[in-house]
Enzyme design. Structure first.
Site, PDB file in Angstrom:
ATOM      1  N   ASN A  13       0.918  -1.135   0.109  1.00 65.02           N
ATOM      2  CA  ASN A  13      -0.112  -0.163   0.104  1.00 65.02           C
ATOM      3  C   ASN A  13       0.813   1.152  -0.055  1.00 65.02           C
ATOM      4  OD1 ASN A  13      -1.688   2.072   0.508  1.00 65.02           O
ATOM      5  ND2 ASN A  13      -2.269   1.285   2.771  1.00 65.02           N
ATOM      6  N   LYS A  15       0.255   4.523  -0.411  1.00 68.84           N
ATOM      7  CA  LYS A  15      -0.400   5.399   0.202  1.00 68.84           C
ATOM      8  C   LYS A  15      -0.016   6.695  -0.617  1.00 68.84           C
ATOM      9  CE  LYS A  15      -0.048   3.441   4.660  1.00 68.84           C
ATOM     10  NZ  LYS A  15      -0.022   3.591   5.891  1.00 68.84           N
ATOM     11  N   HIS A  98      -9.596   1.794   4.364  1.00 71.07           N
ATOM     12  CA  HIS A  98      -8.302   1.848   5.260  1.00 71.07           C
ATOM     13  C   HIS A  98      -8.696   2.886   6.311  1.00 71.07           C
ATOM     14  CE1 HIS A  98      -4.070   2.924   6.108  1.00 71.07           C
ATOM     15  NE2 HIS A  98      -3.755   1.688   5.422  1.00 71.07           N
ATOM     16  N   GLU A 100      -6.956   5.341   7.443  1.00 72.79           N
ATOM     17  CA  GLU A 100      -6.505   6.534   7.067  1.00 72.79           C
ATOM     18  C   GLU A 100      -7.675   7.193   6.378  1.00 72.79           C
ATOM     19  OE1 GLU A 100      -2.724   5.891   5.003  1.00 72.79           O
ATOM     20  OE2 GLU A 100      -1.873   5.245   7.165  1.00 72.79           O
ATOM     21  N   GLU A 170      -5.901  -4.610  10.539  1.00 72.30           N
ATOM     22  CA  GLU A 170      -4.755  -3.450  10.444  1.00 72.30           C
ATOM     23  C   GLU A 170      -4.952  -2.730  11.878  1.00 72.30           C
ATOM     24  OE1 GLU A 170      -2.556  -2.426   6.670  1.00 72.30           O
ATOM     25  OE2 GLU A 170      -4.331  -1.057   7.132  1.00 72.30           O
ATOM     26  N   GLY A 176       2.307   2.316  10.668  1.00 69.58           N
ATOM     27  CA  GLY A 176       3.297   3.558  10.350  1.00 69.58           C
ATOM     28  C   GLY A 176       3.876   3.814  11.670  1.00 69.58           C
ATOM     29  N   SER A 216       3.147  -2.123  10.471  1.00 63.67           N
ATOM     30  CA  SER A 216       4.443  -2.116  10.612  1.00 63.67           C
ATOM     31  C   SER A 216       5.049  -3.359  10.302  1.00 63.67           C
ATOM     32  CB  SER A 216       4.830  -1.677  11.963  1.00 63.67           C
ATOM     33  OG  SER A 216       4.388  -0.082  12.205  1.00 63.67           O
TER      34      SER A 216
END
Ligand code: PGA
Length: 255
Positions: A13, A15, A98, A100, A170, A176, A216
């Site tokens: 991914n 991003k 996701h 985010e 996730e 991250g 991560s």
């Protein structure tokens, strides 16, 4: 127990990283390193990189995905991209829900469901993301929350269509941050999701669905995570931007 029946999927991914030119370069570096992978390999890239990624992956074993799509086929939705547009380009995968998108762009379980529906209708394979915030984990509601996210996202999805759903667990606190969930924590929640699928669609569906861990995951910790019985792959952010690291994760999933 049925892990051997499921094909592992390692998906990058990217991003909001890489220009089309940089995308071509990175894929050119990754392709030779993963050509013998015994798992599915996917790179999910920004919309503007899709064309370059599709060209760069031609003749390779790397699939291409987008990072989101809208639920309508077309219309007055300035700035949005439909699932049909992606499919028309030859894109095969799309990440939906996701954290985010949920955190920064107002994505809800209901809009996640609409996007999943649209992606399936367009013929895409969905990488559906679910996961809890740290406060929710501390409150002890991870299992309930992830179960609810999964159920709402899959409303109206048939058992047959489930073949085009990959679920990525996730934990938001691990994305991250360099704070990976332990392999046991990852496995525990992936197993919860598997039971939810079994409850909704039957045991065989639960046993057959690919459930990734993301947050991560890197070249060092991938093998331990991927070794767990209910972890069938990974959704990789930071480490997917470095060819050797991404390839090492693919290698770990191929064992
Ligand atoms: P990370 O991102 O690997 O950089 O933690 C994972 C993701 O957001 O999919």
């Amino acid at each position: 127990m049925n892990k051997a029946l499921r094909k592992a999927v390692i998906a990058g991914n990217w991003k909001m990283n890489k220009t089309p030119e940089e995308a071509k370069e990175l894929i050119a570096q990754i392709a030779p390193l993963v050509k013998d992978a015994d798992c599915s390999v996917v790179t999910c890239v920004p919309f503007v990189d899709l064309q370059a990624a599709l060209e760069a992956t031609k003749g390779t074993n790397i699939g291409v995905g987008a990072e989101n799509c809208h639920w309508e086929k077309s219309g007055a939705y300035t700035g949005e991209i439909s699932a049909d547009m992606l499919a028309a380009m030859g894109v095969q995968y799309v990440i939906i829900g996701h954290s985010e998108r949920r955190t920064y762009f107002g994505e809800t379980d209901v809009t996640v469901n609409k996007r999943v529906r649209a992606a399936l209708d367009a013929g895409l394979t969905v990488i559906l993301c679910v996961g809890e915030y740290l406060e929710q984990r501390e409150q002890g509601i991870t299992a309930e929350l992830v179960a609810m996210q999964t159920k709402i996202a899959l409303q109206g999805v048939s058992k047959e269509e489930l073949a085009r759903i990959i679920i990525a667990y996730e934990p938001v606190w691990a994305i991250g941050t360099g704070k990976t969930a332990t392999a046991d924590q990852a496995n525990e929640v992936c197993a919860v999701i598997r039971e939810v699928i079994a409850g909704l669609y039957g045991r065989d569906a639960g046993d057959g669905i690919t459930i990734q861990y993301g947050g991560s995951m890197n070249a060092k910790n991938a093998a331990e995570l991927l070794d767990k019985p209910d972890v069938d792959g990974g959704l990789i952010g930071g480490a997917s931007l470095k060819a050797p690291d991404f390839a090492a994760i693919v290698e770990a999933a191929s064992r």
